[in-house]
Design an enzyme around this catalytic site. Structure first.
Site, short mmCIF file in Angstrom:
data_model
loop_
_atom_site.label_atom_id
_atom_site.label_comp_id
_atom_site.label_asym_id
_atom_site.label_seq_id
_atom_site.Cartn_x
_atom_site.Cartn_y
_atom_site.Cartn_z
N GLY A 11 78.43 -63.61 -1.44
CA GLY A 11 77.67 -62.60 0.12
C GLY A 11 76.61 -63.55 0.83
N ALA A 12 76.39 -63.91 1.02
CA ALA A 12 75.30 -64.33 2.10
C ALA A 12 74.05 -63.74 2.67
CB ALA A 12 75.23 -65.62 2.60
N GLY A 13 74.20 -61.88 2.12
CA GLY A 13 73.42 -61.21 3.13
C GLY A 13 72.45 -61.17 3.33
N ASN A 38 80.57 -67.48 0.65
CA ASN A 38 80.43 -66.47 1.85
C ASN A 38 81.65 -66.69 2.43
OD1 ASN A 38 78.85 -64.08 3.17
ND2 ASN A 38 78.18 -65.70 4.44
N GLU A 171 70.79 -46.78 17.38
CA GLU A 171 70.29 -47.88 17.71
C GLU A 171 70.72 -48.43 18.72
OE1 GLU A 171 68.85 -50.06 14.18
OE2 GLU A 171 67.16 -49.98 14.57
N LYS A 377 58.70 -52.84 14.90
CA LYS A 377 60.29 -52.93 14.59
C LYS A 377 60.17 -54.99 14.81
CE LYS A 377 64.75 -51.87 13.79
NZ LYS A 377 64.90 -52.68 13.26
P1 FAD Z 1 74.45 -57.78 4.73
O1 FAD Z 1 74.00 -57.96 4.45
O2 FAD Z 1 75.31 -56.85 5.36
O3 FAD Z 1 75.50 -59.24 3.49
C1 FAD Z 1 76.53 -59.24 3.58
C2 FAD Z 1 76.95 -60.24 2.66
O4 FAD Z 1 78.72 -60.79 2.57
C3 FAD Z 1 77.40 -60.97 4.76
O5 FAD Z 1 77.12 -62.32 5.23
C4 FAD Z 1 79.09 -60.99 4.80
O6 FAD Z 1 79.84 -62.02 5.09
C5 FAD Z 1 79.56 -61.34 3.37
N1 FAD Z 1 80.83 -61.62 2.52
C6 FAD Z 1 80.89 -59.86 2.36
N2 FAD Z 1 82.35 -59.65 2.21
C7 FAD Z 1 82.49 -60.80 1.46
C8 FAD Z 1 83.76 -61.91 1.08
N3 FAD Z 1 85.52 -60.50 0.36
N4 FAD Z 1 83.70 -62.73 0.98
C9 FAD Z 1 82.68 -63.33 1.21
N5 FAD Z 1 81.75 -62.94 1.65
C10 FAD Z 1 81.69 -61.51 2.32
N6 FAD Z 1 67.76 -51.83 7.02
C11 FAD Z 1 67.00 -51.71 7.18
O7 FAD Z 1 66.24 -51.92 5.84
N7 FAD Z 1 66.57 -51.50 8.18
C12 FAD Z 1 66.75 -51.64 9.61
O8 FAD Z 1 66.37 -51.34 10.42
C13 FAD Z 1 68.49 -52.25 9.90
N8 FAD Z 1 69.13 -51.60 10.61
C14 FAD Z 1 70.80 -51.58 10.57
C15 FAD Z 1 71.19 -51.69 11.97
C16 FAD Z 1 72.26 -52.17 12.20
C17 FAD Z 1 73.32 -51.89 13.18
C18 FAD Z 1 73.19 -51.82 10.34
C19 FAD Z 1 74.60 -51.50 10.71
C20 FAD Z 1 72.70 -52.13 9.14
C21 FAD Z 1 71.03 -51.80 9.45
N9 FAD Z 1 70.70 -51.68 8.05
C22 FAD Z 1 69.12 -51.65 8.00
C23 FAD Z 1 71.27 -51.41 6.54
C24 FAD Z 1 71.62 -52.92 6.45
O9 FAD Z 1 71.80 -54.12 7.22
C25 FAD Z 1 71.97 -53.33 4.83
O10 FAD Z 1 71.47 -52.00 4.06
C26 FAD Z 1 71.89 -54.84 4.39
O11 FAD Z 1 72.79 -55.39 5.76
C27 FAD Z 1 72.51 -54.74 2.86
O12 FAD Z 1 72.11 -56.56 2.93
P2 FAD Z 1 73.21 -56.69 1.78
O13 FAD Z 1 72.78 -58.40 1.19
O14 FAD Z 1 73.97 -55.57 0.36
O15 FAD Z 1 74.46 -56.77 3.13
P1 NAD Z 2 74.49 -42.71 8.27
O1 NAD Z 2 74.46 -42.55 7.14
O2 NAD Z 2 72.83 -43.04 8.72
O3 NAD Z 2 74.66 -41.79 9.64
C1 NAD Z 2 75.93 -41.19 9.97
C2 NAD Z 2 76.13 -40.63 10.95
O4 NAD Z 2 77.56 -40.20 10.98
C3 NAD Z 2 75.25 -39.68 10.22
O5 NAD Z 2 74.83 -38.29 10.75
C4 NAD Z 2 76.43 -38.31 9.66
O6 NAD Z 2 76.34 -36.80 9.32
C5 NAD Z 2 77.07 -38.83 11.11
N1 NAD Z 2 78.63 -38.33 10.80
C6 NAD Z 2 79.78 -38.12 9.61
N2 NAD Z 2 81.23 -38.23 9.60
C7 NAD Z 2 80.69 -37.36 11.02
C8 NAD Z 2 81.68 -37.54 11.91
N3 NAD Z 2 83.08 -37.49 11.58
N4 NAD Z 2 81.74 -37.15 13.45
C9 NAD Z 2 79.96 -36.99 13.81
N5 NAD Z 2 79.84 -38.05 12.82
C10 NAD Z 2 79.93 -38.29 11.18
O7 NAD Z 2 74.96 -44.12 8.52
P2 NAD Z 2 74.87 -45.51 9.37
O8 NAD Z 2 74.10 -45.05 10.66
O9 NAD Z 2 75.94 -46.12 9.32
O10 NAD Z 2 73.52 -46.39 8.12
C11 NAD Z 2 73.95 -47.28 7.28
C12 NAD Z 2 73.00 -47.46 6.36
O11 NAD Z 2 71.90 -48.27 6.74
C13 NAD Z 2 71.69 -45.94 6.50
O12 NAD Z 2 71.55 -46.24 5.35
C14 NAD Z 2 70.90 -46.36 7.34
O13 NAD Z 2 69.52 -46.13 6.12
C15 NAD Z 2 70.53 -47.70 7.70
N6 NAD Z 2 70.79 -48.60 8.81
C16 NAD Z 2 69.13 -48.38 8.35
C17 NAD Z 2 68.02 -48.52 10.00
C18 NAD Z 2 67.44 -48.73 10.18
O14 NAD Z 2 65.98 -48.45 9.43
N7 NAD Z 2 66.22 -48.63 11.64
C19 NAD Z 2 69.03 -48.46 10.93
C20 NAD Z 2 70.71 -48.30 11.00
C21 NAD Z 2 70.99 -48.70 9.45
#
Ligand code: FAD
Ligand code: NAD
Length: 403
Positions: A11-13, A38, A171, A377
């Site tokens: 995974g390249a996250g 990845n 968001e 942000k």
């Molecule tokens: P990821 O960054 O998701 O990376 C996983 C990687 O694995 C990807 O490149 C994917 O392509 C690869 N992969 C997956 N499955 C496979 C497979 N089977 N084979 C090969 N490669 C694979 N967190 C914060 O701290 N601050 C924020 O502001 C924030 N905002 C967010 C906004 C959104 C819209 C979302 C969805 C999440 C947000 N999060 C935020 C949460 C954060 O994005 C995740 O916690 C974080 O990306 C986790 O990092 P990771 O390295 O575990 O996975």
């Molecule tokens: P989350 O768990 O933070 O929020 C999911 C929401 O969906 C909850 O409020 C829950 O009550 C609601 N929910 C659950 N089942 C439901 C249903 N059946 N109908 C309606 N509502 C329902 O999950 P997320 O927003 O997907 O975020 C995932 C992770 O990524 C979290 O750990 C979050 O902190 C992180 N994240 C962080 C940021 C940031 O820091 N800016 C932004 C995005 C995500």
């Protein structure tokens, strides 16, 4: 000469890329053969995906080719999907082959949590990858384009349901509420024809977050036309909308599912003991019972001992874990097995965007609103790019319009 030990990173996250970067910085490639696997030949920033999903940012801004960030003379890169990990054979099974390892780092990220709700997998969209958000953006545009081109009007084409008002849902709604007026203009549709519903099961949006900031966010989003349905769990997703707990329905052709995440199913299916797909890792980030497997990012479960609950999975934690993980790998490669570090998250705060110029957040003890939160942000987003590829990467991919 002895063969070098093999480190394989899956995974390249945030977790995987930063572990690779740290290992190269510490010259571990001189003593070990490092391979990163990845699905795609690019790294994307999951934390930005709500923007291209709504179409407020091009998806290319959120991604970068791995060869442009990592020196592939020092690390092998394999573009393939991981299917399974066979820990007893120390092998990773890929769609197109297999790899042996001496040390494994699992950073495969997460998958949408459906809670087994019927219809989610079949009919809802997820904000998960470049592929998934590109589809959401194009679908939304298609809804607008087709609405006006049909004699019989389908109002459900202009109704958008976002399931879950957690951070991802909020968001995304923030971006969507800014994009909709542009789409209305482009496709000659009156703004009041379009509905955005943010549907949340809990008694409040952003459950557990600071109440004043939640109120600020909800007021702002409502002023842009978002309708909140709070304490309203979604029971089912259908082809033509959602069924709510009270039996009523919202007709919609676009349901975006953001009700939380679970760890990659690859981990669960490879025999590790998991909770919602996440492995409760040891203090040194290794999987219990495996001294050669590290698990980081959204696949790892870390307990906040102050409240005895798991930390929410975040990029912030994934990045911090990459430092501990790479230091521990270095120690193991050098035979210093008793020098392993303990991982301790240092939560600096949480900032959530509400479109391009507004946000809410807590950083340290400070509450931030509006423009200052939004600037913070963007600084956080840029900081990650700096850690990964220094100033050149910030200048190429960063958010330079800070204010
Ligand atoms: P990821 O960054 O998701 O990376 C996983 C990687 O694995 C990807 O490149 C994917 O392509 C690869 N992969 C997956 N499955 C496979 C497979 N089977 N084979 C090969 N490669 C694979 N967190 C914060 O701290 N601050 C924020 O502001 C924030 N905002 C967010 C906004 C959104 C819209 C979302 C969805 C999440 C947000 N999060 C935020 C949460 C954060 O994005 C995740 O916690 C974080 O990306 C986790 O990092 P990771 O390295 O575990 O996975
Ligand atoms: P989350 O768990 O933070 O929020 C999911 C929401 O969906 C909850 O409020 C829950 O009550 C609601 N929910 C659950 N089942 C439901 C249903 N059946 N109908 C309606 N509502 C329902 O999950 P997320 O927003 O997907 O975020 C995932 C992770 O990524 C979290 O750990 C979050 O902190 C992180 N994240 C962080 C940021 C940031 O820091 N800016 C932004 C995005 C995500």
């Amino acid at each position: 000469m002895d063969k070098k030990p093999k480190i394989v990173i899956l995974g390249a996250g945030y977790g995987g890329m930063m572990t690779a970067t740290r290992l190269l910085k510490a010259n571990v490639h001189q003593d070990a053969e490092i391979t990163l696997v990845n699905k795609h030949n690019y790294h994307y920033q999951t934390t930005w995906l709500h923007e291209p999903a709504a179409g407020t940012l091009h998806h290319d801004k959120t991604r970068m080719r791995i060869e442009n960030v990592l020196d592939l003379n020092k690390i092998n890169f394999v573009k393939d999907a991981v299917k399974e990990i066979k820990t007893e054979d120390k092998k990773v099974i890929l769609e197109g082959g297999e790899l042996d390892y001496d040390y494994l780092v699992i950073g495969l990220g997460s998958e949408p949590e459906t809670f087994g709700i019927p219809g989610v997998k079949e009919h809802a969209y997820a904000i998960r990858s470049v592929n998934s958000v590109r589809q959401i953006r194009e679908h939304i545009e298609y809804m607008f384009a087709s609405y006006n081109n049909e004699i019989e009007k389908h109002e459900d084409k202009l109704t958008f349901v976002v399931a879950g008002a957690g951070f991802t849902g909020i968001e995304f709604v923030g971006e969507l509420s800014e994009r909709i007026p542009e789409l209305c203009e482009e496709y000659d549709i009156a703004r009041d024809k379009v509905k955005i519903y943010s549907v949340e099961a809990a008694p409040t949006a952003l459950p557990g977050f600071d109440e004043e900031l939640v109120e600020y966010a909800m007021n702002l989003l409502e002023s842009r036309g978002v309708e909140f349905l709070i304490e309203t769990p979604i029971k089912e997703v259908k082809e033509d909308g959602v069924l709510l707990n009270d039996g009523s329905e919202i007709k919609s052709r676009t349901v975006v599912w953001t009700t939380g995440v679970r760890g990659s199913s690859v981990v669960e299916n490879s025999g590790f003991e998991t909770m919602r797909g996440r492995v409760k890792v040891e203090k040194d980030l290794r999987a219990p019972g495996y001294d050669d497997v590290f698990i980081i990012g959204d696949c790892a479960l870390i307990i906040n001992e102050e409240i005895n609950r798991p930390y929410p999975p975040t990029a912030q934690i994934a990045i911090q874990q990459s430092y501990t993980c790479s230091n521990n790998l270095k120690s193991l490669i050098q035979g210093k097995d008793d020098h392993l570090e303990t991982f301790k998250p240092e939560i600096k705060g949480t900032v959530a965007s509400l479109g391009g110029k507004e946000a809410i957040g807590i950083v340290g003890e400070r509450k931030l609103y509006g423009g200052s939160a939004s600037a913070m942000k963007k600084i956080i987003d840029n900081r990650y790019l700096y850690l990964l590829g220094g100033m050149p990467l910030v200048l190429k991919k960063g958010k330079l319009n800070i204010f």
